[in-house]
Design an enzyme around this catalytic site. Structure first.
Site, short mmCIF file in Angstrom:
data_model
loop_
_atom_site.label_atom_id
_atom_site.label_comp_id
_atom_site.label_asym_id
_atom_site.label_seq_id
_atom_site.Cartn_x
_atom_site.Cartn_y
_atom_site.Cartn_z
N HIS A 233 39.98 70.25 -12.45
CA HIS A 233 40.32 68.86 -12.72
C HIS A 233 39.05 68.00 -12.81
O HIS A 233 39.02 66.99 -13.52
CB HIS A 233 41.23 68.29 -11.63
CG HIS A 233 42.60 68.89 -11.62
ND1 HIS A 233 42.88 70.08 -11.00
CD2 HIS A 233 43.76 68.46 -12.17
CE1 HIS A 233 44.16 70.36 -11.15
NE2 HIS A 233 44.72 69.40 -11.87
N ASP B 24 46.58 74.04 -20.13
CA ASP B 24 46.64 73.18 -18.96
C ASP B 24 46.38 71.77 -19.47
O ASP B 24 46.10 71.55 -20.65
CB ASP B 24 45.58 73.61 -17.93
CG ASP B 24 45.93 73.17 -16.51
OD1 ASP B 24 46.80 72.29 -16.35
OD2 ASP B 24 45.32 73.69 -15.56
#
Length: 433
Positions: free
Chosen positions: A259, A332
């Site tokens: 992330h 993702d």
């Protein structure tokens, strides 16, 4: 193409290839002596069934009626803002130049939407939201997804049974519990109008310092994780909800969070085969609907330095060709730092499609990404055939889960009976105990 497909369209008719047989008439045999002339077989008139071309499948019928703009839209699954499909949100207006969630769906011909806690207030409200989003998609029903892994990542936890996460289930060594929890989770999601779960996690957590997987994984033993993942995939199927194994090719051995950074995993090919691959192989064998890519660099699988999400060697060469996966490949989230290091938001979306991705999850800039993919198709950089492959897979997933002919309609009353039911609470206690 009407949104509702007639019952006759629900018959999937296989297209059988006709094979030729035998050698050439009058060929000299290997013995050297000429053979007698072959007796000509009398031709038999074709039956009506043989003369009539096979009818197109429901997926083919829908695909043939789509514009290029609609096909490109099917690839995208963004985050939308607000708790009702027809409520104006400044966030939607700023990001998408469309005020309400329903208008965003219609503007970009979206194939799906992902829900987060900011979309959740109450059972009746979520049911109203998902039904409203489906009405906003005039032509093809939506995939409505969420990340309900249970445990650490539970986007719908305000409403759903508090099931233990994967690590606790894995510790029981009971695949029956894994399947039962997935089924119960799927039943509760389906009651809310959610039809795709970005679960189970198929990573093998072999790095104790892993900041992003950890307890989200079933454990650190590849064989045990594989059996638990397989059971979970079957459990979601029992509930008639699509499952997603993640994060391919394996996010378990890293100390960097994708992330916020770009992890590099240094496993050799042999180590990947032994550690990372077994759960994904098991998921595919169990019939998993989708596999999510990881924003990780895996030099021994692809030395280019690109993350797996943008790697044709990994998504097409490894997942499609080596492992034989025929379902939907999802990225993702494309707003994560791990995939945005080298390219802008438009180029990321184009490269993901070229690598083999079908579903583009949460682009950081949807208008830019949509425009870039559409432009790449029009210029030929992404071929029409390649686009049709992805759209066909997405439509097939919808068909397989009963979503293509007509959008499902959730019921607040039904959801009230299913969510946090006595049976589900007892199941959660069994796992936790």
């Amino acid at each position: 193409m009407l949104r509702r497909i007639g019952t006759t369209g629900l018959l999937v008719i296989a297209l059988a290839a006709c094979g030729g047989g035998g050698g050439s008439v009058g060929a000299e045999p290997t013995g050297g002596k000429a053979a007698p002339p072959a007796r000509m077989a009398q031709s038999t008139p074709a039956t009506p069934a043989e003369r009539t071309p096979a009818a197109p499948s429901p997926v083919q019928r829908v695909l043939s009626g789509m514009s290029v703009e609609e096909k490109v839209g099917q690839l995208f699954m963004p985050v939308l803002y607000g708790t009702a499909a027809d409520t104006v949100s400044g966030e939607n207006q700023a990001r998408y130049a469309a005020g309400t969630p329903a208008k965003v769906v219609a503007k970009y011909h979206l194939g799906g939407v992902i829900l987060f806690p900011h979309n959740v207030k109450s059972t009746g409200q979520v049911v109203g939201l998902t039904n409203g989003l489906q009405r906003g998609s005039k032509k093809i029903p939506l995939l409505i997804g969420t990340d309900q892994e249970n445990g650490l990542v539970s986007r719908m936890s305000a409403l759903m049974t508090d099931f233990p996460g994967a690590s606790q289930i894995g510790a029981t060594k009971d695949t029956g519990l894994s399947r039962a929890v997935a089924k119960a989770t799927g039943e509760e999601l389906r009651a809310l109008g959610v039809n795709l779960d970005f679960a189970p996690v198929a990573d093998v957590n072999v790095n104790p310092r892993n900041p992003v997987i950890g307890r989200r994984a079933f454990g650190d033993d590849p064989k045990r994780v594989a059996t638990m993942v397989s059971a979970a995939v079957k459990g979601f199927a029992d509930a008639k909800i699509a499952a997603t194994a993640k994060h391919f090719p394996g996010h378990g051995d890293t100390s960097v969070d994708s992330h916020t950074g770009l992890p590099v995993i240094k496993h050799t090919k042999a180590e990947w085969e032994r550690i990372d691959a077994p759960p994904f192989k098991a998921a595919i064998a169990a019939g998993v609907d989708a596999v999510m890519s990881a924003h990780i660099v895996f030099p021994k699988l692809d030395p280019s330095g690109d993350p797996a999400t943008l790697s044709k060697r990994i998504l097409t060469g490894l997942l499609r060709e080596k492992l034989g996966f025929k379902g939907v490949i999802s990225t993702d989230a494309l707003n994560m730092a791990g995939v945005r290091k080298k390219y802008d938001d438009g180029e990321i979306a184009v490269r993901a499609v070229l690598a083999g991705a079908d579903l583009l999850l949460m682009p950081n800039d949807l208008p830019k990404a949509y425009k870039a993919v559409l432009g790449a198709v029009r210029s030929g950089r992404i071929s029409r055939e390649r686009l049709d492959q992805s759209v066909t897979r997405l439509l097939t997933l919808k068909q397989n889960r009963g979503l293509l002919a007509e959008a499902p309609v959730a019921s607040a009353e039904r959801a009230g009976d299913v969510l946090r039911s006595s049976a589900h609470r007892k199941l959660a206690a069994r796992v936790g105990g």
